[in-house]
Design a protein around this motif. Sequence first.
Motif, PDB file in Angstrom:
ATOM      1  N   SER A 193      47.322  99.187  60.204  1.00  0.00           N
ATOM      2  CA  SER A 193      47.039  99.886  61.465  1.00  0.00           C
ATOM      3  C   SER A 193      46.382  98.952  62.472  1.00  0.00           C
ATOM      4  CB  SER A 193      46.135 101.089  61.187  1.00  0.00           C
ATOM      5  OG  SER A 193      45.722 101.700  62.394  1.00  0.00           O
ATOM      6  N   ALA A 194      45.360  98.220  62.031  1.00  0.00           N
ATOM      7  CA  ALA A 194      44.609  97.355  62.946  1.00  0.00           C
ATOM      8  C   ALA A 194      45.442  96.172  63.418  1.00  0.00           C
ATOM      9  CB  ALA A 194      43.337  96.858  62.258  1.00  0.00           C
ATOM     10  N   LEU A 195      46.140  95.517  62.495  1.00  0.00           N
ATOM     11  CA  LEU A 195      46.892  94.314  62.861  1.00  0.00           C
ATOM     12  C   LEU A 195      48.111  94.653  63.719  1.00  0.00           C
ATOM     13  CD1 LEU A 195      46.673  92.353  59.484  1.00  0.00           C
ATOM     14  CD2 LEU A 195      45.315  92.009  61.568  1.00  0.00           C
ATOM     15  N   SER A 196      48.761  95.781  63.438  1.00  0.00           N
ATOM     16  CA  SER A 196      49.890  96.181  64.278  1.00  0.00           C
ATOM     17  C   SER A 196      49.418  96.571  65.672  1.00  0.00           C
ATOM     18  CB  SER A 196      50.660  97.335  63.630  1.00  0.00           C
ATOM     19  OG  SER A 196      49.822  98.459  63.406  1.00  0.00           O
ATOM     20  N   ALA A 197      48.233  97.175  65.763  1.00  0.00           N
ATOM     21  CA  ALA A 197      47.675  97.503  67.079  1.00  0.00           C
ATOM     22  C   ALA A 197      47.394  96.231  67.871  1.00  0.00           C
ATOM     23  CB  ALA A 197      46.398  98.329  66.918  1.00  0.00           C
ATOM     24  N   LEU A 198      46.867  95.224  67.186  1.00  0.00           N
ATOM     25  CA  LEU A 198      46.631  93.943  67.861  1.00  0.00           C
ATOM     26  C   LEU A 198      47.946  93.324  68.339  1.00  0.00           C
ATOM     27  CD1 LEU A 198      43.916  92.337  65.551  1.00  0.00           C
ATOM     28  CD2 LEU A 198      43.651  92.914  67.969  1.00  0.00           C
ATOM     29  N   TRP A 199      48.960  93.354  67.503  1.00  0.00           N
ATOM     30  CA  TRP A 199      50.257  92.784  67.876  1.00  0.00           C
ATOM     31  C   TRP A 199      50.808  93.477  69.115  1.00  0.00           C
ATOM     32  CZ3 TRP A 199      55.236  93.230  69.132  1.00  0.00           C
ATOM     33  CH2 TRP A 199      56.076  92.132  68.941  1.00  0.00           C
ATOM     34  N   VAL A 231      39.194  93.542  70.884  1.00  0.00           N
ATOM     35  CA  VAL A 231      37.888  93.482  70.219  1.00  0.00           C
ATOM     36  C   VAL A 231      37.806  94.506  69.090  1.00  0.00           C
ATOM     37  CG1 VAL A 231      35.421  93.921  70.527  1.00  0.00           C
ATOM     38  CG2 VAL A 231      36.659  92.537  72.201  1.00  0.00           C
ATOM     39  N   LEU A 232      38.232  95.739  69.367  1.00  0.00           N
ATOM     40  CA  LEU A 232      38.103  96.796  68.364  1.00  0.00           C
ATOM     41  C   LEU A 232      39.128  96.639  67.239  1.00  0.00           C
ATOM     42  CD1 LEU A 232      37.357  99.810  70.706  1.00  0.00           C
ATOM     43  CD2 LEU A 232      35.789  98.699  69.112  1.00  0.00           C
ATOM     44  N   GLY A 233      40.344  96.196  67.570  1.00  0.00           N
ATOM     45  CA  GLY A 233      41.324  95.953  66.514  1.00  0.00           C
ATOM     46  C   GLY A 233      40.865  94.855  65.574  1.00  0.00           C
ATOM     47  N   THR A 234      40.328  93.788  66.154  1.00  0.00           N
ATOM     48  CA  THR A 234      39.782  92.706  65.337  1.00  0.00           C
ATOM     49  C   THR A 234      38.595  93.202  64.513  1.00  0.00           C
ATOM     50  OG1 THR A 234      40.471  91.094  67.008  1.00  0.00           O
ATOM     51  CG2 THR A 234      38.829  90.376  65.393  1.00  0.00           C
ATOM     52  N   GLY A 235      37.740  93.996  65.151  1.00  0.00           N
ATOM     53  CA  GLY A 235      36.575  94.533  64.453  1.00  0.00           C
ATOM     54  C   GLY A 235      36.954  95.445  63.300  1.00  0.00           C
ATOM     55  N   MET A 236      37.987  96.257  63.493  1.00  0.00           N
ATOM     56  CA  MET A 236      38.437  97.161  62.427  1.00  0.00           C
ATOM     57  C   MET A 236      38.970  96.364  61.238  1.00  0.00           C
ATOM     58  SD  MET A 236      41.274 100.192  62.723  1.00  0.00           S
ATOM     59  CE  MET A 236      42.031 100.924  61.261  1.00  0.00           C
TER      60      MET A 236
END
Length: 231
Positions: free
Chosen positions: A101-107, A129-134
């Motif tokens: 979920s987090a890495l796909s959101a960052l992508w 910031v939040l995707g990396t933080g998650m």
Amino acid sequence: MTTLATRPRAGRPEWLVAAGLIALSLVPIVAGSARLTQLTTGAAVTAENARFFDSPVPVVAHIVGSSVFLVLGALQFAPSLRRRRWHRLAGRIVAPAGLVSALSALWMTLFYAMPASVTGPGLSAVRIVLGTGMAAAIVVAFVAIRRGDVRTHSAWMTRAYAIGMGAGTQVLVFLPYTALAGTPAPLTHTLLMTAGWVINLVIAEIVIRRRARAGRRRTGAPRAATGARLS
């Protein structure tokens, strides 16, 4: 004899939190299901959804990963399940799903061409910031549980879940605003989106601190001195 201090509370609604989180998670899950339906049925391509048709893998991974993370993650808050083997088995699914979920959101944030209607000043930076933080929180939680540090594991998974649940809380933030003032301007849109994540993280910190205090009471750990009184 069981004293009032040690007697369990009758009818304690231990599933209330998990049920509430699942209900809140239905908002992004339903929206994600609608998006998957568009992709699989060949809906009309518009400026709003063209990026998903051009590159569907990240959004599909995000929808599936987020849905699993939110639903199974909500059940991890049920005390009776935390005391069973199920919690550990489900955790082996929850953590990878959260990372997806987090890495796909960052992508998507970095590589999708976002239309103006779904972004605003600084919103991409907030998402990064939040995707990396998650993702980092899940990794820290994994490392902690591998060394047997349950308290640290629990705290960081709670923070990761708070970030992942952002979409659900954002709907609750947007509804009253749009009902009173209509469609928000780009800057207001960014602030409302950010508010959803901030609310979740504040609640997460309250939960973490209450859990830590309850743990100290159970173990009988002495409270830190807050200052000496002179008579």
